[in-house]
Design a protein around this motif. Structure first.
Motif, mmCIF file in Angstrom:
data_model
loop_
_atom_site.group_PDB
_atom_site.id
_atom_site.type_symbol
_atom_site.label_atom_id
_atom_site.label_comp_id
_atom_site.label_asym_id
_atom_site.label_seq_id
_atom_site.Cartn_x
_atom_site.Cartn_y
_atom_site.Cartn_z
ATOM 1 N N ASP A 1 10.450 -3.852 14.172
ATOM 2 C CA ASP A 1 11.342 -4.933 13.742
ATOM 3 C C ASP A 1 12.194 -5.488 14.877
ATOM 4 O O ASP A 1 12.505 -6.683 14.902
ATOM 5 N N PRO B 1 2.327 0.502 7.214
ATOM 6 C CA PRO B 1 3.242 0.593 6.069
ATOM 7 C C PRO B 1 3.440 2.046 5.656
ATOM 8 O O PRO B 1 2.744 2.939 6.155
ATOM 9 N N ARG C 1 6.961 0.845 12.677
ATOM 10 C CA ARG C 1 7.518 -0.515 12.618
ATOM 11 C C ARG C 1 8.007 -0.962 14.001
ATOM 12 O O ARG C 1 8.323 -0.138 14.871
ATOM 13 N N ALA D 1 4.442 -10.400 12.518
ATOM 14 C CA ALA D 1 5.664 -11.093 12.103
ATOM 15 C C ALA D 1 6.458 -10.276 11.090
ATOM 16 O O ALA D 1 7.690 -10.379 11.024
ATOM 17 N N SER D 2 5.777 -9.433 10.312
ATOM 18 C CA SER D 2 6.460 -8.598 9.324
ATOM 19 C C SER D 2 7.154 -7.406 9.966
ATOM 20 O O SER D 2 8.010 -6.769 9.336
ATOM 21 N N VAL E 1 5.698 -4.707 10.571
ATOM 22 C CA VAL E 1 5.040 -3.509 10.039
ATOM 23 C C VAL E 1 3.692 -3.301 10.732
ATOM 24 O O VAL E 1 2.785 -4.120 10.582
ATOM 25 N N GLN F 1 -1.411 -3.239 3.757
ATOM 26 C CA GLN F 1 -0.133 -3.739 4.262
ATOM 27 C C GLN F 1 1.030 -3.508 3.292
ATOM 28 O O GLN F 1 2.158 -3.871 3.597
ATOM 29 N N LYS F 2 0.754 -2.902 2.142
ATOM 30 C CA LYS F 2 1.817 -2.620 1.183
ATOM 31 C C LYS F 2 2.210 -1.155 1.272
ATOM 32 O O LYS F 2 1.377 -0.278 1.451
#
Length: 309
Positions: A176, A201, A174, A195-196, A198, A135-136
Motif C-alpha cells: 500500500d 490477499p 501488500r 493499484a489495489s 494487494v 484477489q478476494k
C-alpha cells in the motif's frame, strides 16, 4: 632489322619487370617476418585494469573482438529491472535490513541460488500446476493451502490424519505504501505494484509445528509461482524482493517488513516459528516502517533516519 631491335627491346623490358616483381616479393616477406614471425596479431589494449597483453587474450581461446566485448561489459555494474541491483549508494548506511541487524554482505547469499523466480520459470511450467491467486480475502477461513498428504493409501493413516487437529494461520502480502507514493501509476511498475496494493490477499494455510514465517512464504512462492528473493540462511533470512518489488525501489528507506498479530518482530522471518491462529502480513515500507501502522512503535526507524542523513 628494325623489327629485330624492337623484339629485343620488349624481351629486355619483360625480363627487368619480372626481376623487379621478384625483388618486391622477397622484400615484403622480410618485412612481414620482421614484424611478427609467428604471424600473430600483437594486441595492446588498455582498459580499466591497465595494460592487457597478447598472452592474456590468447589464453582464453577466443577472438580478440569477443574478448574485448567481454572486457568492456565486465567493467560495468549489473543493472537489473529498474536498476534495483545498483544499490551501492544505499547499502552502506541505509536499509530496512539494518533494522533487523543483518550480518555483513559476505555472510549472506542470494535467494536465486536456491529459489526459482518468476523470470526463470519456463512459460510451459507456469501453465502447469499453478493456482491462480484469488484477489478476494478469505473471509470464511477455509484452507487455501493445505499440507501435502504424505499418508499414502494406508486406511489407518488416513483415519489418524482426519482426527489430527489442523494448525492454520492467515497470510497476506501488500504494498500500500508504494501505491500511496504513486508507483502504481508509473508504467514501469505495471504488473509489479497493483493499484489495489494487494499482491496476495488474505489466505488461510495449514502448517506443521516448527515451521517459520519464511517457510510458509516459500510454500506460497512455489504454489502461486510468486517471485521472491532473499539473503541469508539458518534462520537469518532477509526478504529483499517480492513480486519483483525490491528494497530501495520505493526510495532510500524502502523494503519489506513482516508483521504477526499486529506486531513487527525485530528479528528475521526465518527465526519466527508460527503458532496456530497467527495473522501474518508482509508489508512494503517506503519510510523504514514509519509509514506502517505499528511499523515503528519504538522509534527505531526514526532514530536511524535522524542519525543517517
Amino acid at each position: 632489322m628494325k623489327q629485330m631491335i624492337h623484339k629485343k627491346f620488349i624481351r629486355t623490358v619483360t625480363v627487368w619487370m619480372l626481376l623487379l616483381a621478384m625483388g618486391l616479393s622477397v622484400t615484403g616477406c622480410d618485412q612481414a617476418a620482421a614484424i611478427g614471425g609467428s604471424q600473430s596479431l600483437d594486441i595492446d589494449y588498455v582498459g580499466g585494469d591497465g595494460e592487457i597483453t597478447e598472452d592474456e587474450v590468447t589464453a582464453k581461446n577466443e577472438s580478440p573482438m569477443e574478448w574485448l566485448k567481454k572486457k568492456l561489459s565486465g567493467d560495468k555494474k549489473k543493472a537489473g529491472v529498474n536498476g534495483r541491483e545498483d544499490i551501492s549508494r544505499f547499502s552502506d548506511d541505509a536499509s530496512v535490513q539494518q533494522l533487523y541487524g543483518l550480518k555483513d554482505d559476505s555472510d549472506t547469499q542470494s535467494g536465486n541460488d536456491v529459489a526459482k523466480t518468476a523470470d526463470s520459470i519456463d512459460e510451459s511450467e507456469q501453465n502447469q500446476d499453478t493456482i491462480q491467486i484469488d484477489q478476494k480475502d478469505n473471509k470464511k477461513g477455509t484452507v487455501d493451502l493445505p499440507l501435502e498428504d504424505n499418508s499414502g493409501s494406508d486406511s489407518n493413516s488416513n483415519k489418524n490424519n482426519n482426527t489430527t487437529q489442523k494448525h492454520t494461520v492467515t497470510y497476506t502480502i501488500r504494498c500500500d505504501t508504494a501505491v500511496a507514493n504513486g508507483m502504481a501509476q508509473d508504467p514501469k511498475w505495471a504488473g509489479i505494484v497493483p493499484a489495489s496494493g494487494v499482491i496476495l490477499p488474505v489466505i488461510t494455510m495449514e502448517f506443521e509445528p516448527g515451521e517459520t514465517v519464511f517457510d510458509l512464504l516459500c510454500r506460497i512462492r512455489d504454489t502461486y509461482k510468486l517471485q521472491m528473493e532473499y539473503r541469508g540462511s539458518d534462520g537469518g533470512q532477509y526478504i529483499s524482493g517480492i513480486n519483483n518489488l525490491y528494497e530501495f525501489d520505493g526510495g532510500r528507506w524502502s523494503g519489506w517488513m513482516y508483521c504477526v498479530n499486529g506486531w513487527y518482530p525485530n528479528y528475521y522471518c526465518g527465526a519466527y516459528q508460527v503458532k496456530d491462529g497467527d495473522v501474518i502480513e508482509w508489508n512494503y515500507t517506503c519510510d523504514l516502517g514509519c509509514d506502517l501502522e505499528n511499523g515503528d512503535p519504538n522509534g527505531y526507524g526514526k532514530d536511524w533516519k535522524d542519525n543517517h542523513k
